[in-house]
Write an enzyme that holds these catalytic residues in place. Structure first.
Site, PDB file in Angstrom:
ATOM      1  N   GLU A 275      36.074  43.729  39.660  1.00  0.00           N
ATOM      2  CA  GLU A 275      35.968  43.664  41.127  1.00  0.00           C
ATOM      3  C   GLU A 275      35.057  42.511  41.563  1.00  0.00           C
ATOM      4  O   GLU A 275      35.351  41.802  42.529  1.00  0.00           O
ATOM      5  CB  GLU A 275      35.429  44.986  41.700  1.00  0.00           C
ATOM      6  N   HIS A 278      36.792  39.216  41.488  1.00  0.00           N
ATOM      7  CA  HIS A 278      37.568  38.876  42.682  1.00  0.00           C
ATOM      8  C   HIS A 278      36.699  38.146  43.697  1.00  0.00           C
ATOM      9  O   HIS A 278      37.128  37.221  44.367  1.00  0.00           O
ATOM     10  CB  HIS A 278      38.126  40.139  43.347  1.00  0.00           C
ATOM     11  N   ASP A 356      40.494  39.922  35.522  1.00  0.00           N
ATOM     12  CA  ASP A 356      40.384  40.522  34.185  1.00  0.00           C
ATOM     13  C   ASP A 356      39.647  39.576  33.247  1.00  0.00           C
ATOM     14  O   ASP A 356      38.759  39.972  32.493  1.00  0.00           O
ATOM     15  CB  ASP A 356      41.782  40.787  33.597  1.00  0.00           C
TER      16      ASP A 356
HETATM   17 ZN   LIG Z   1      41.788  43.532  40.871  1.00  0.00          ZN
END
Ligand SMILES: [Zn+2]
Length: 414
Positions: A275, A278, A356
Site C-alpha cells: 500500500e 502505491h 508488489d
Molecule cells: Zn495495490
C-alpha cells in the site's frame, strides 16, 4: 429512431453482450486441477467451492444485466423520460430545482430497481458461501445513510453544475470542472474523518509487534505514516482487505479486522508495504490527476452536446433542458467511458505489479508477500485462473498467479 438513438442502443447492447462473452470464456477456463503454487494451501473442497462461487456470481450477473437492460429499454421506448419531465415541470419550479427533481427521480427509480438484486447478493449468495455478516439492521442503515449522503453531498454539487450550464454561457464547462475538482479533493480529504466513520468503526492499531513492525517499515522508506487504523470490516463480511485513504496530513492506512485475524505480522507488513508502494510510486497522485483530466474532457464534450436537439429527439423529448441533457449525454458517453475504463484498468494492473515489487524490495521478504496473496485468494474465494479477456475487461488487479510469478522473478539481493 435517429442516429444518436441507434448509437446509444448499440452501445448498451454491446456492453451487455461483450461482458457475457467474457463471462463464458471465464467459466470455460475452470478446471479441476489445482494450480501448483496453491497445492497445500487450498484443499479440494474449498477449491471446488471457489469455482461454485464464480459460477453462481456469473449467472447472477447475467440475470441482473438482462433485467436491467430490459428495464432501461422499456423505460426509454415507452416514453419514460418525457413522462418524468412533464411530471417535474408540473410543479412550476425554476430550471435548477426542476433539474434536481428530474435527476433525483430517475436515480431513485434506478436505486429501487437495484435493491432486490443487492439484497439477494448479500443475504442469499454471500450468505450461502459463508461471507455475509451484514444484518438487516446494518443493511437498512447503510441504505439510509447512503441516501442522506447522496442528498447532502450530491445535490449541492449537481445544483451548481445545473446552474452554471443554465446561466454561465460558453465557459460553463470550465467553471463546472473547477468546482467538481475542488469538490472531489475536499470529499477525499474529509472522507476518513467525516464520512467513513458513519459506516464503520475505526480504531488506532494497538501497541504491539504489528504496530512496531509497520512503523519501522514506514520509517525505512521515509513514509510519513502516523496513523494506522483497524476497521470493523467483519461487521458486513468475512472478506478481508487493507487500503489507503485521504491525503496530505489526513492520510492513513486501514486494516480490516478480518485481515489481522488471518495473517502473520510479516505478511501484514508486506501488504502494508505494498500500500505504501502505491503512495511512493505516486499512483495515488496519478489517479487523482487522471480523474481530473477525464472530468475536464467529459465536461468539454458535454458543453457541445448538452443542448443538441438530436440528443433529445432520441429520447422522445420535445423540450430541451440542461438536466435531461446531462443524463442523455451520460448515456452517449458510455462507449467512450468503456474504453477509458479499460485503459484505467491496464494502468491499475501495472501499478499493482509495481507496488508488489516495491513491497518485496522493501521487506526483502518475497515469501511473506506471496503467502499473504495466497491466503487472501483462498479466504476470499478468488478465481485463480481467470480468462485473459475477462481480466482485460474487468480486473483492476492482475490475477494472483501472475502476481506470484512476478514476485518470484524479483531479486531481493542488491
Ligand atoms: Zn495495490
Amino acid at each position: 429512431m435517429n442516429t444518436i438513438a441507434v448509437i446509444i442502443l448499440a452501445a448498451i447492447i454491446f456492453d451487455v453482450v461483450i461482458h457475457i462473452v467474457a463471462d463464458i470464456l471465464n467459466l470455460k477456463m475452470l478446471q479441476e486441477k489445482l494450480p501448483k503454487p496453491f497445492q497445500g494451501v487450498y484443499d479440494a473442497d474449498q477449491y471446488r467451492k471457489s469455482q461454485d462461487y464464480l459460477r453462481v456470481n456469473t449467472r447472477f450477473g447475467w440475470i441482473t444485466g438482462v433485467i436491467n437492460l430490459v428495464a432501461i429499454l422499456l423505460f426509454w421506448f415507452q416514453g419514460g423520460f418525457p413522462a418524468v419531465d412533464n411530471w417535474v415541470r408540473s410543479f412550476g419550479n425554476g430550471p435548477v430545482l426542476t433539474g434536481l427533481m428530474y435527476i433525483g427521480t430517475l436515480m431513485f427509480f434506478y436505486a429501487l430497481l437495484s435493491q432486490p438484486f443487492s439484497i439477494y447478493a448479500t443475504f442469499v449468495i454471500e450468505e450461502r458461501f459463508g461471507f455475509n455478516k451484514t444484518t438487516w439492521k446494518t443493511y437498512m442503515l447503510d441504505l439510509l445513510k447512503g441516501l442522506v449522503l447522496a442528498i447532502l453531498l450530491g445535490a449541492p454539487l449537481l445544483a451548481g453544475i445545473l446552474a452554471f450550464f443554465e446561466y454561465a454561457g460558453s465557459h460553463a464547462w470550465l467553471y463546472c470542472w473547477a468546482i467538481i475538482v475542488l469538490y472531489m479533493l475536499v470529499v477525499q480529504y474529509i472522507a476518513p474523518t467525516w464520512i467513513m466513520p458513519l459506516f464503520n468503526k475505526f480504531k488506532p492499531l494497538e501497541e504491539g509487534d504489528l504496530k512496531t513492525a509497520i512503523l519501522s517499515c514506514a520509517k525505512s522508506i521515509q513514509f510519513p505514516l502516523k496513523r494506522v487504523y483497524t476497521m470493523d470490516g467483519s461487521k458486513r463480511s468475512r472478506k478481508s482487505n487493507a487500503f489507503f485513504t485521504g491525503f496530505g496530513k489526513n492520510k492513513r492506512i486501514v486494516l480490516f479486522d478480518t485481515l489481522i485475524q488471518q495473517h502473520t505480522v510479516p505478511e501484514l507488513v508486506a501488504v502494508l508495504a505494498h500500500e505504501m508502494g502505491h503512495y511512493k510510486k505516486k499512483h495515488i497522485l496519478q489517479g487523482i490527476l487522471l480523474g481530473i483530466l477525464q472530468t475536464g474532457f467529459m465536461l468539454y464534450l458535454l458543453s457541445f452536446m448538452i443542448s443538441y436537439q438530436g440528443l433529445f429527439d432520441a429520447f422522445y423529448m420535445s423540450r430541451v433542458s440542461i438536466y435531461a441533457g446531462l443524463i442523455f449525454f451520460g448515456m452517449l458517453f458510455a462507449p467512450l467511458d468503456f474504453f477509458i475504463g479499460i485503459l484505467m484498468q491496464i494502468r491499475s494492473r501495472s501499478n499493482e505489479y509495481q507496488a508488489d515489487r516495491f513491497s518485496v524490495k522493501t521487506t526483502r521478504n518475497p515469501g511473506a508477500m506471496i503467502d499473504a496473496l495466497k491466503k487472501l485468494s483462498v479466504h476470499n474465494l478468488s478465481n485463480l485462473l481467470p480468462h485473459p479477456f475477462y481480466v482485460f475487461l474487468n480486473y483492476s488487479h492482475p490475477p494472483v498467479l501472475k502476481r506470484i510469478q512476478a514476485i518470484d522473478s524479483i531479486s531481493v539481493i542488491e
